[in-house]
Design a protein around this motif. Structure first.
Motif, short mmCIF file in Angstrom:
data_model
loop_
_atom_site.label_atom_id
_atom_site.label_comp_id
_atom_site.label_asym_id
_atom_site.label_seq_id
_atom_site.Cartn_x
_atom_site.Cartn_y
_atom_site.Cartn_z
N PHE A 1 11.30 45.08 -11.61
CA PHE A 1 10.22 44.14 -11.33
C PHE A 1 10.58 42.79 -11.96
CE2 PHE A 1 9.07 46.22 -15.30
CZ PHE A 1 8.62 45.18 -16.10
N PHE A 2 9.87 41.76 -11.54
CA PHE A 2 10.14 40.40 -12.02
C PHE A 2 9.18 39.99 -13.12
CE2 PHE A 2 11.52 39.77 -7.43
CZ PHE A 2 12.88 39.85 -7.72
N VAL A 3 9.67 39.15 -14.02
CA VAL A 3 8.83 38.41 -14.96
C VAL A 3 9.28 36.95 -14.92
CG1 VAL A 3 8.36 40.35 -16.50
CG2 VAL A 3 10.36 38.90 -16.93
N GLU A 4 8.33 36.06 -15.25
CA GLU A 4 8.63 34.64 -15.38
C GLU A 4 8.44 34.27 -16.85
OE1 GLU A 4 9.39 32.51 -12.85
OE2 GLU A 4 8.85 33.63 -11.05
N THR A 5 9.45 33.64 -17.44
CA THR A 5 9.35 33.25 -18.84
C THR A 5 10.22 32.04 -19.09
OG1 THR A 5 9.63 33.99 -21.14
CG2 THR A 5 11.22 34.83 -19.54
N LEU B 1 13.33 36.58 -14.38
CA LEU B 1 14.17 37.70 -14.75
C LEU B 1 13.74 38.94 -13.99
CD1 LEU B 1 14.07 37.28 -18.65
CD2 LEU B 1 15.84 36.42 -17.10
N MET B 2 14.69 39.82 -13.74
CA MET B 2 14.38 41.15 -13.22
C MET B 2 14.58 42.14 -14.36
SD MET B 2 16.01 43.26 -10.01
CE MET B 2 17.58 43.61 -10.81
N LEU B 3 13.58 42.95 -14.63
CA LEU B 3 13.65 43.94 -15.70
C LEU B 3 13.81 45.33 -15.11
CD1 LEU B 3 10.89 42.79 -18.22
CD2 LEU B 3 13.25 42.03 -18.03
N ASP C 1 19.53 38.35 -14.28
CA ASP C 1 19.34 37.22 -13.38
C ASP C 1 19.35 37.75 -11.95
OD1 ASP C 1 19.58 35.03 -11.69
OD2 ASP C 1 21.03 33.98 -12.95
N PRO C 2 18.24 37.69 -11.22
CA PRO C 2 18.21 38.31 -9.89
C PRO C 2 19.13 37.63 -8.89
CG PRO C 2 16.18 37.10 -10.30
CD PRO C 2 16.94 37.12 -11.59
N ALA C 3 19.51 36.39 -9.14
CA ALA C 3 20.38 35.68 -8.20
C ALA C 3 21.83 36.11 -8.34
CB ALA C 3 20.25 34.18 -8.41
#
Length: 417
Positions: free
Chosen positions: A208-212, A217-219, A230-232
């Motif tokens: 899942f994603f978080v924004e910080t 970020l993908m955790l 880094d999802p990219a």
């Protein structure tokens, strides 16, 4: 120590995934619209409220949860060493279509069958089997858009109980908990965008994603660590060691806000509050009183609800202070069940199939509503869509449960696909 509580949760929820347009009541993937176990509620549940069963169906052995969108309900079950992805009519449970493919039941210390949940975005549905078959299907008719079988090297590196993490779809990409820190495919054609090495076995959590700190970020968890990717590019931005007996990191971390989360596992491991940025992670406290073996907990306001303990070893439902990890109250009545949030209330499905609704800000285990909706082993978390619960047991019996309004409930239907 800063804890943002409900305000931080509201801010963070606005930054989470879902670039796709959804209806208000949609539950299109594992753990709902924002992948955190939360569903909106038009009206709260009231004391002594009633439920009725709209329909039931049989889908085969397994622990896959549900995706519900556009009048369709998706889940997966196994029969005769074949997995079937079912698309059911949300109104009556009738079969709209199904897609079947070879997959061993593999009852390794449990009933076996699929353990991941389909993900629906637009008119595409994505699913991964425990052995590494990945399908993208047309959500309207079940026709195959593309199919990928993970490479032999990847499949040799699958965890003991197979792939369990559910697909994460975003911005034309689909992510899986495969390899040491994930796999990214083109959502349109299944081509590999990036893949991780096999230095560690994957865990059983869903990405899942978080924004910080201005970064996304993908955790996800491997057998040995919680990792931020880094999802990219697929580059690991930080890694927090988290070694659990048998490599079973299965419960998704519980995100508190844009810089804090709680990671937890069973087998006497416990839980830890982590503070993170885009490139670092530090532990603030650790406790042995939050030990979620399988189903993730949920944060509702300033209370954390979770299952503490392992199946067969007297687990308990706990309500904890997420700032300190201290237990406020607990109950051993629900066994190895699961919990989701419906508005500001916790909805619990016990291991034995009882649905319980707790009041907002519950100060003790005193359910507003209790209703036996299933029998058998119920480890799978429910879904909630358009004021209906969707639940299943290990044998594959699915029920759709709705509120009983002032009018008499309609006659239920039973479908055995």
């Amino acid at each position: 120590m800063l804890f943002a509580g409900a305000v931080g949760l509201q801010l963070f929820a606005a930054l989470l995934l879902l670039s796709n347009s959804l209806s208000a009541g949609d539950w299109p993937q594992w753990r709902g619209p924002q992948r955190n176990g939360h569903a909106p509620a038009d009206t709260p549940f009231v004391a002594d409220g009633k439920f009725f069963e709209k329909w039931r169906a049989e889908v085969g052995t397994g622990f896959s949860s549900f995706a519900c969108t556009n009048g369709r309900v998706f889940t997966v079950g196994n029969a005769d060493d074949q997995d079937t992805l079912w698309c059911l009519n949300v109104t009556d449970g009738s079969v709209l279509w199904k897609h079947t493919y070879p997959a061993p039941l593999d009852p390794n210390l449990f009933e076996g069958g699929p353990t991941s949940t389909p993900t629906v975005t637009g008119e595409r549905v994505y699913v991964i089997s425990r052995t590494g078959d990945i399908f993208c299907l047309n959500a309207a008719d079940g026709s195959i858009v593309w199919h990928v079988l993970l490479s032999e090297e990847q499949r040799q590196n699958r965890p003991s109980w197979g792939y369990a993490g559910s697909p994460l779809v975003d911005d034309g990409k689909v992510y899986f908990n495969v390899g040491s820190h994930g796999l990214c495919l083109n959502a349109e054609n299944g081509e590999t965008i990036w893949e991780s090495d096999n230095s560690e076995l994957p865990g059983y959590t869903s990405p899942f994603f978080v924004e910080t700190s201005g970064a996304r970020l993908m955790l996800l968890e491997s057998e040995k660590a919680l990792q931020a990717v880094d999802p990219a590019s697929g580059d690991v931005k930080w890694k927090f060691p988290w070694i659990t007996r048998y490599g079973i990191n299965a419960a998704d971390p519980i995100v508190l806000n844009d810089h804090q989360l709680i990671v937890t596992s069973g087998y006497q491991k416990g839980g830890s509050l982590l503070e993170f940025t885009a490139d670092s992670c530090n532990e603030k406290w650790r406790t042995r009183e939050i030990r979620s073996q399988m189903s993730p907990g949920v944060l509702i306001g300033d209370q954390l609800y979770a299952i503490d303990g392992d199946a067969g070893r007297d687990p308990r439902l706990i309500c904890a202070d997420p700032a300190t990890g201290k237990i406020k109250w607990f109950s051993r009545e629900v066994g190895c069940g699961s919990v989701i949030a419906v508005g500001t209330q916790a909805a619990v499905l016990s291991e034995s199939g009882e649905l319980l609704i707790l009041p907002a800000g519950a100060t003790e285990f005193k359910p507003l509503v209790r209703s036996q909706i299933l029998e058998g082993k119920c480890w799978t978390p429910m879904a909630y869509s358009d004021e209906m619960f969707f639940a299943r047991n290990a044998d594959g019996r699915v029920v759709c449960i709705a509120k009983n309004q002032n009018d008499p409930p309609p006659e239920k239907t039973s479908n055995s696909p």
